[in-house]
Design a protein around this motif. Structure first.
Motif, PDB file in Angstrom:
ATOM      1  N   UNK A 176       0.480  -1.061  -0.224  1.00 43.64           N
ATOM      2  CA  UNK A 176       0.336   0.424   0.455  1.00 43.64           C
ATOM      3  C   UNK A 176       0.906   1.248  -0.156  1.00 43.64           C
ATOM      4  N   UNK A 177       2.065   1.308   0.736  1.00 40.30           N
ATOM      5  CA  UNK A 177       2.618   1.833   0.909  1.00 40.30           C
ATOM      6  C   UNK A 177       3.513   3.028  -0.577  1.00 40.30           C
ATOM      7  N   UNK A 178       4.405   1.779  -1.269  1.00 39.15           N
ATOM      8  CA  UNK A 178       4.847   1.645  -1.960  1.00 39.15           C
ATOM      9  C   UNK A 178       3.708   2.004  -3.869  1.00 39.15           C
ATOM     10  N   UNK A 221      -3.460   6.838 -11.682  1.00 38.26           N
ATOM     11  CA  UNK A 221      -4.167   6.024  -9.799  1.00 38.26           C
ATOM     12  C   UNK A 221      -3.558   4.399 -10.324  1.00 38.26           C
ATOM     13  N   UNK A 222      -3.277   4.115  -9.225  1.00 39.57           N
ATOM     14  CA  UNK A 222      -2.405   2.690  -8.369  1.00 39.57           C
ATOM     15  C   UNK A 222      -3.027   1.964  -7.879  1.00 39.57           C
ATOM     16  N   UNK A 223      -2.652   1.044  -8.196  1.00 38.70           N
ATOM     17  CA  UNK A 223      -3.455  -0.489  -7.004  1.00 38.70           C
ATOM     18  C   UNK A 223      -2.138  -1.272  -6.895  1.00 38.70           C
ATOM     19  N   UNK A 224      -2.189  -2.350  -6.522  1.00 40.25           N
ATOM     20  CA  UNK A 224      -1.254  -3.030  -6.145  1.00 40.25           C
ATOM     21  C   UNK A 224      -2.454  -4.856  -6.896  1.00 40.25           C
ATOM     22  N   UNK A 271      -2.019  -8.032  -5.161  1.00 38.11           N
ATOM     23  CA  UNK A 271      -2.103  -8.534  -3.924  1.00 38.11           C
ATOM     24  C   UNK A 271      -1.141 -10.554  -4.179  1.00 38.11           C
ATOM     25  N   UNK A 272      -1.775 -11.132  -5.532  1.00 41.65           N
ATOM     26  CA  UNK A 272      -0.905 -12.176  -5.426  1.00 41.65           C
ATOM     27  C   UNK A 272       0.337 -12.345  -5.812  1.00 41.65           C
ATOM     28  N   UNK A 273       0.575 -11.009  -6.501  1.00 39.36           N
ATOM     29  CA  UNK A 273       1.884 -10.993  -7.439  1.00 39.36           C
ATOM     30  C   UNK A 273       3.022 -10.207  -7.193  1.00 39.36           C
ATOM     31  N   UNK A 274       2.171  -9.338  -6.457  1.00 42.06           N
ATOM     32  CA  UNK A 274       2.626  -8.479  -5.484  1.00 42.06           C
ATOM     33  C   UNK A 274       3.846  -7.025  -6.024  1.00 42.06           C
ATOM     34  N   UNK A 275       2.669  -6.710  -7.595  1.00 45.29           N
ATOM     35  CA  UNK A 275       3.331  -5.806  -8.971  1.00 45.29           C
ATOM     36  C   UNK A 275       2.646  -4.955  -8.446  1.00 45.29           C
ATOM     37  N   UNK A 276       2.472  -3.674  -8.748  1.00 45.08           N
ATOM     38  CA  UNK A 276       2.245  -2.421  -8.501  1.00 45.08           C
ATOM     39  C   UNK A 276       1.768  -1.749  -9.929  1.00 45.08           C
TER      40      UNK A 276
END
Length: 478
Positions: free
Chosen positions: A215-217, A235-238, A240-245
């Motif tokens: 979330x911080x990244x 817009x940013x998101x992540x 959750x399963x791959x760890x990709x921003x």
């Protein structure tokens, strides 16, 4: 027409026992025992399979939900040659007669405040809609998604217990498995909690980062891109399963067709082991749907979400989306009920916010008396019975909007940020349109959010928990 409460005493409560209390958590009991209407089989004591940092809990060794009441309704429907849905409607209609004014304090709602085994009447309605949208039967929808309430409870408990190690949780789209992840080793307590779920569960350790790190990244990447003069929106998101921003960028009109500009606006890769970054160009990053306004009821051009109550007093407000309350046009609104109830009143803006806490606003309730019910479809009311947390990836949630009516989708990203607006939830598809803004997102009686619009072309909402974080207001529940 709803039967009067006085009629409840004339119905025999020995022939049918209706559950009127909310039940969610799975209970480990002996197979022959029945507690609180929920029967589960105790899992075998076999050790989980382990390979590298992944622990797999096989579905056949997990707690299984038994639904004896629903099974009995199904058997009766088969015997009579009627659809299960029709038999269930008949059962719920009879169950309504057992309700009292205490159980429906604001008067009867269209969806009765009763449960069939572990599922509320509201959840059963939503599962029908999910099944219809997915092209599967009602029974298949119950089997695939009827356990997601337990999943979210387990995920919340794991995060609360192991927050400094928690790296995410997700359900599979087909509803056949669940996934939990951790920065370091998988805690033994998390394994025990995961055994409560009736599906295959994978617990992944050794990721090297937490969900808070992601979330911080994501916020850092947003700020870096927003500072670029070439950028009109971000817009940013992540994942959750791959760890990709994920970073979606809308370029200024003058260079909108310059594909090479993506190199100039791409931020540095996060300095977190295992976390990557992917940038994509978008024609339109975000489109808030502010055609007019309303909530579960109708305004003059959006949609109203849920009624709110202040934590330390009896003050009530009506919540909606922040962008619906912009400017002089949003200072006062005309609220109207759906056609079968009728009536309208003028409500006044009290607070509006588009930023750190999402896209939120609330109004006075005018001359009408606020209730704990909400419209989940046209002229159909339901009680709000739980305040939802931040829903996990794969959770099926439904929404109501003045343009599209009722529809459902799955959570794709639990945290997405658009410009200065932070902490929203993005679904896996678009099921909304202009005019839906501010409307309620829910599952059964659980209030999850108020509609924002689209991010990256997918429906997005602000979690209702952000009202509490920002202003000490909570969804008013029964």
């Amino acid at each position: 027409m709803n039967p009067p409460y006085e009629g409840a005493s004339s119905v025999s409560r020995t022939s049918r026992k209706f559950r009127v209390l909310r039940r969610r958590g799975l209970i480990f009991v002996a197979p022959a025992a029945l507690i609180g209407g929920l029967l589960v089989a105790a899992p075998a004591a076999a050790q989980p399979e382990s390979e590298s940092d992944v622990i797999v809990l096989a579905a056949d060794q997990q707690a299984q939900i038994a639904r004896p009441t629903l099974d009995a309704i199904k058997a009766e429907a088969t015997q009579r040659g009627v659809p299960l849905e029709a038999a269930l409607d008949e059962y719920l209609s009879g169950a309504r007669m057992s309700l009292t004014a205490e159980l429906e304090p604001d008067g009867p709602a269209d969806t009765p405040e009763v449960s069939v085994d572990d599922l509320t009447a509201g959840e059963l309605e939503d599962l029908r809609l999910i099944g219809a949208q997915d092209g599967i039967s009602f029974e298949e929808a119950v089997a695939a998604h009827g356990w997601q309430g337990a999943f979210n409870d387990v995920a919340d408990e794991i995060e609360a217990s192991y927050g400094t190690e928690f790296s995410g949780a997700a359900r599979s789209q087909d509803g056949k498995s669940a996934w939990f992840a951790f920065k370091g080793e998988v805690p033994e307590g998390a394994v025990a909690l995961a055994r409560k779920l009736p599906v295959e569960v994978k617990l992944q350790g050794g990721r090297g980062f937490t969900e808070a790190d992601l979330e911080q990244a994501s916020l850092t990447a947003r700020d870096q891109v927003a500072a670029k003069p070439e950028v009109a929106g971000v817009a940013t998101w992540y994942d959750i399963e791959t760890g990709t921003i994920g970073v979606g960028v809308q370029l200024q009109p003058s260079i909108a067709r310059d594909a090479s500009a993506i190199e100039r606006v791409t931020p540095p890769q996060p300095q977190i082991p295992g976390v990557g970054l992917a940038v994509s160009l978008m024609d339109e990053v975000a489109a808030p749907e502010d055609k007019y306004i309303r909530g579960g009821g109708l305004y003059s051009g959006c949609t109203a979400g849920f009624n709110l109550k202040y934590k330390s007093s009896n003050t009530k407000r009506q919540g909606t989306a922040g962008h619906c309350a912009r400017g002089s046009a949003g200072a006062n609104q005309t609220y109207s009920n759906h056609s079968q109830a009728g009536g309208s009143t003028t409500i006044k803006r009290v607070w509006k916010h588009e930023g750190r806490y999402g896209d939120l606003a609330y109004y006075t309730t005018g001359s009408k008396t606020p209730t704990r019910t909400f419209y989940h479809n046209w002229n159909k009311t339901r009680y709000a019975t739980e305040r939802g947390g931040r829903p996990r990836r794969g959770t099926r949630i439904c929404h109501f909007g003045m343009t599209t009516g009722g529809s459902c989708a799955s959570v794709a990203n639990s945290v997405v940020n658009v410009g200065d607006i932070e902490g929203m939830v993005q679904m896996d598809r678009n099921v909304s349109a202009p005019g839906d803004s501010g409307g309620p997102w829910f599952y059964g009686g659980t209030a999850y959010g108020v509609h924002y619009g689209k991010v990256g072309g997918k429906s997005t909402f602000t979690p209702t928990l952000r009202f509490d974080a920002a202003r000490d207001y909570q969804v008013w529940i029964k």
